[in-house]
Design a protein around this motif. Structure first.
Motif, mmCIF file in Angstrom:
data_model
loop_
_atom_site.group_PDB
_atom_site.id
_atom_site.type_symbol
_atom_site.label_atom_id
_atom_site.label_comp_id
_atom_site.label_asym_id
_atom_site.label_seq_id
_atom_site.Cartn_x
_atom_site.Cartn_y
_atom_site.Cartn_z
ATOM 1 N N ALA A 352 0.806 -1.225 0.000
ATOM 2 C CA ALA A 352 0.000 0.000 0.000
ATOM 3 C C ALA A 352 0.835 1.270 0.000
ATOM 4 O O ALA A 352 0.287 2.368 0.002
ATOM 5 C CB ALA A 352 -0.928 0.004 1.219
ATOM 6 N N ILE A 353 2.155 1.132 -0.023
ATOM 7 C CA ILE A 353 3.000 2.305 0.203
ATOM 8 C C ILE A 353 2.910 3.333 -0.920
ATOM 9 O O ILE A 353 2.993 4.538 -0.690
ATOM 10 C CB ILE A 353 4.467 1.851 0.416
ATOM 11 N N LEU A 357 2.325 7.414 -0.590
ATOM 12 C CA LEU A 357 3.293 8.380 -1.118
ATOM 13 C C LEU A 357 2.666 9.308 -2.150
ATOM 14 O O LEU A 357 3.081 10.458 -2.302
ATOM 15 C CB LEU A 357 4.486 7.641 -1.736
ATOM 16 N N ALA A 358 1.657 8.810 -2.860
ATOM 17 C CA ALA A 358 0.988 9.630 -3.873
ATOM 18 C C ALA A 358 -0.128 10.493 -3.279
ATOM 19 O O ALA A 358 -0.815 11.210 -4.017
ATOM 20 C CB ALA A 358 0.404 8.738 -4.961
ATOM 21 N N ALA A 405 -5.248 -5.458 -4.543
ATOM 22 C CA ALA A 405 -5.702 -4.146 -5.005
ATOM 23 C C ALA A 405 -4.731 -3.050 -4.587
ATOM 24 O O ALA A 405 -4.437 -2.126 -5.365
ATOM 25 C CB ALA A 405 -7.098 -3.858 -4.456
ATOM 26 N N PHE A 406 -4.219 -3.143 -3.355
ATOM 27 C CA PHE A 406 -3.216 -2.173 -2.916
ATOM 28 C C PHE A 406 -2.000 -2.200 -3.831
ATOM 29 O O PHE A 406 -1.476 -1.159 -4.245
ATOM 30 C CB PHE A 406 -2.783 -2.474 -1.477
ATOM 31 N N LEU A 407 -1.524 -3.410 -4.134
ATOM 32 C CA LEU A 407 -0.345 -3.536 -4.991
ATOM 33 C C LEU A 407 -0.626 -3.017 -6.396
ATOM 34 O O LEU A 407 0.231 -2.367 -7.025
ATOM 35 C CB LEU A 407 0.104 -4.998 -5.044
ATOM 36 N N PHE A 408 -1.827 -3.263 -6.892
ATOM 37 C CA PHE A 408 -2.202 -2.776 -8.225
ATOM 38 C C PHE A 408 -2.108 -1.256 -8.290
ATOM 39 O O PHE A 408 -1.518 -0.693 -9.232
ATOM 40 C CB PHE A 408 -3.624 -3.243 -8.556
ATOM 41 N N ARG A 412 0.538 1.432 -10.196
ATOM 42 C CA ARG A 412 0.081 2.494 -11.090
ATOM 43 C C ARG A 412 0.629 3.858 -10.673
ATOM 44 O O ARG A 412 0.961 4.687 -11.527
ATOM 45 C CB ARG A 412 -1.446 2.555 -11.103
ATOM 46 N N LEU A 413 0.720 4.086 -9.363
ATOM 47 C CA LEU A 413 1.099 5.406 -8.867
ATOM 48 C C LEU A 413 2.595 5.539 -8.604
ATOM 49 O O LEU A 413 3.193 6.573 -8.907
ATOM 50 C CB LEU A 413 0.325 5.704 -7.569
#
Length: 476
Positions: A352-353, A357-358, A405-408, A412-413
């Motif tokens: 989820a990091i 950060l984004a 979902a967090f990793l996805f 992306r970000l």
């Protein structure tokens, strides 16, 4: 070396958390026996109100300060303003919530099966004080983690939390204090310990609030209110559905499995407390290589968690059989499944990091609510078929979705250079342990079966260790 410091801090935080839980474990029966069942229920309801209310006092400001403290755009001179702005915001929100709770707590008790008359005005006042004090204390603890000061963290935690529990127990056992005495003792100790916490973080403490910065912190932190409420639903909805569809006995079986699985969650929590300040600082200090560090930490964390959770899962049946009565034998399979839920929970420290950060914290709230709804639907589908085991499987699937979902969104970000082959390989080894644990589940210690399970565990461990790469850490 980064890994050595991270491991040391994890052990210190984990050891302190373990001692606090141990203290709670031994004081619980003494308090319960000294108070009536009705009085103990009133106390628990009061503490639950204070804990849930702290979510709104917190308003995600802890997360916001941790996000920006070691950010490259925040200078050393600006950090005291950042920390103090967050603290004074939390202080103001806490005062407002505390005053409101003084008037609403009696209404909550009236609506409950108890009654307002069971809690005297001093008890209501204690709950109203506990609600902000718990969060002010937590805020200072989180700042100490940003200072990489685990020993100060432990000293303040024990002086505020552990001492409060001991004083409350003393008042109940030797002076016959009731529920109000317990709540007032905890609130008083938290209040008296507050100056100590402020003194520990004095280098970052000033009497100043930066209004633009306050808006920035609130914009980042506010969505965490919805996230934490969703997490609360995700963690508790299975018990309610179990009670409604399978009976209270299945809730008991599931609760026993859940309690044992917290041994693995305990390791994940200790790592999370140590990791979060390092994660932001590494990004500021090593802008060229921090993503590689995150990717490798994810794999290392998975291996460590698979070792801990895998061992508990492989011998879940034996643990339950030796410690609990035969009535809880069915808890072995739910325990096995829930252990791997702990692995996924731990992985979210890294997966989820990128969202954090984004500054896209609204994504957290949306995904956790989707996971909570998915968990509810799966519970309605699986519990009639498998009872407590069905609830555990529903929780595991929900966390698979949530971590994925967090990793996805992180990819992306803030895309991390993850070695997908190694990640999938570790997932495969975890699946081998999971299915082996279920296939060879046994209530009795059998030498041959235990030897087979140990061999499987050792082979998987060797293959998992071969997939790790520590080179990136030597340059830090």
């Amino acid at each position: 070396m980064l890994l050595r410091k991270l491991a040391r801090d994890s052990v210190i935080y984990g050891g302190g958390d373990f001692l606090l839980k141990l203290l709670a474990f031994f004081t619980f029966p003494l308090l319960a026996s000294a108070l009536s069942a009705e009085g103990f229920g009133v106390m628990e309801l009061g503490l639950t109100i204070a804990t849930l209310g702290a979510v709104f006092v917190r308003c995600g400001l802890n997360n916001a300060v941790q996000r920006y403290y070691w950010d490259a755009g925040v200078s050393e001179v600006e950090r005291p303003v950042l920390v103090s702005t967050g603290f004074w915001l939390t202080f103001g929100i806490g005062v407002v919530c505390g005053v409101c709770s003084f008037f609403t707590v009696p209404l909550i008790f009236k609506a409950s099966s108890g009654g307002a008359e069971q809690l005297a005005p001093m008890g209501v006042l204690a709950i109203a004080a506990l609600l902000p004090l718990l969060q002010w204390s937590q805020y200072l603890q989180d700042v100490l983690r940003l200072h990489f000061a685990p020993w100060k963290f432990l000293a303040y935690t024990f002086s505020s939390r552990a001492l409060g529990a001991l004083v409350a127990l003393f008042l109940v056992l030797y002076f016959g204090a009731g529920v109000e005495g317990v709540l007032l003792a905890q609130a008083s100790v938290l209040l008296l310990a507050l100056p100590l916490g402020i003194w520990f973080v004095k280098k970052d403490f000033v009497v100043k609030v930066d209004r633009p910065l306050a808006g920035r912190l609130l914009a980042f932190g506010a969505p965490f209110i919805f996230t934490e409420v969703a997490y609360w639903l995700l963690a508790s909805i299975d018990r309610w559905v179990l009670a409604a569809m399978a009976g209270v006995s299945e809730v008991g079986i599931y609760s026993v499995a859940f309690r044992f699985s917290t041994l693995a969650v305990f390791v994940a929590t200790a790592f999370g407390m140590a990791w979060s300040p390092y994660a932001v600082k590494i990004r500021a200090d090593h802008p060229q290589s921090y993503k590689h560090v995150y990717a490798e930490v994810l794999l290392i964390l998975l291996v460590v968690m698979l070792c801990v959770a895998g061992f508990i899962a492989l011998f879940a049946g034996e643990f339950i059989g030796q410690i609990m009565s035969p009535d809880y034998a069915a808890a072995a399979i739910p325990l096995t499944v829930l252990c791997f839920t702990a692995v996924l929970q731990a992985s979210q420290q890294v997966t989820a990091i990128g969202i954090s950060l984004a500054n896209r914290t609204k994504i957290f709230a949306g995904l956790v609510w989707v996971a909570a709804i998915l968990n509810l639907v799966l519970n309605f589908w699986l519990i009639p078929q498998a009872g407590a085991a069905g609830a555990a499987i529903a929780t595991l699937i929900s966390y698979v979705f949530l971590s994925g979902a967090f990793l996805f969104f992180t990819q992306r970000l803030y895309p991390l250079p993850i070695s997908w082959a190694r990640l999938l390989w570790l997932c495969f080894l975890g699946a081998v342990i999971l299915f082996s644990s279920i296939h060879w589940s046994s209530q009795e210690f059998d030498l041959s079966t235990s030897a087979v399970k140990l061999c499987i565990a050792l082979v998987c461990l060797v293959f998992a260790l071969l997939s790790l790469n520590f080179k990136i850490f030597r340059s830090l």
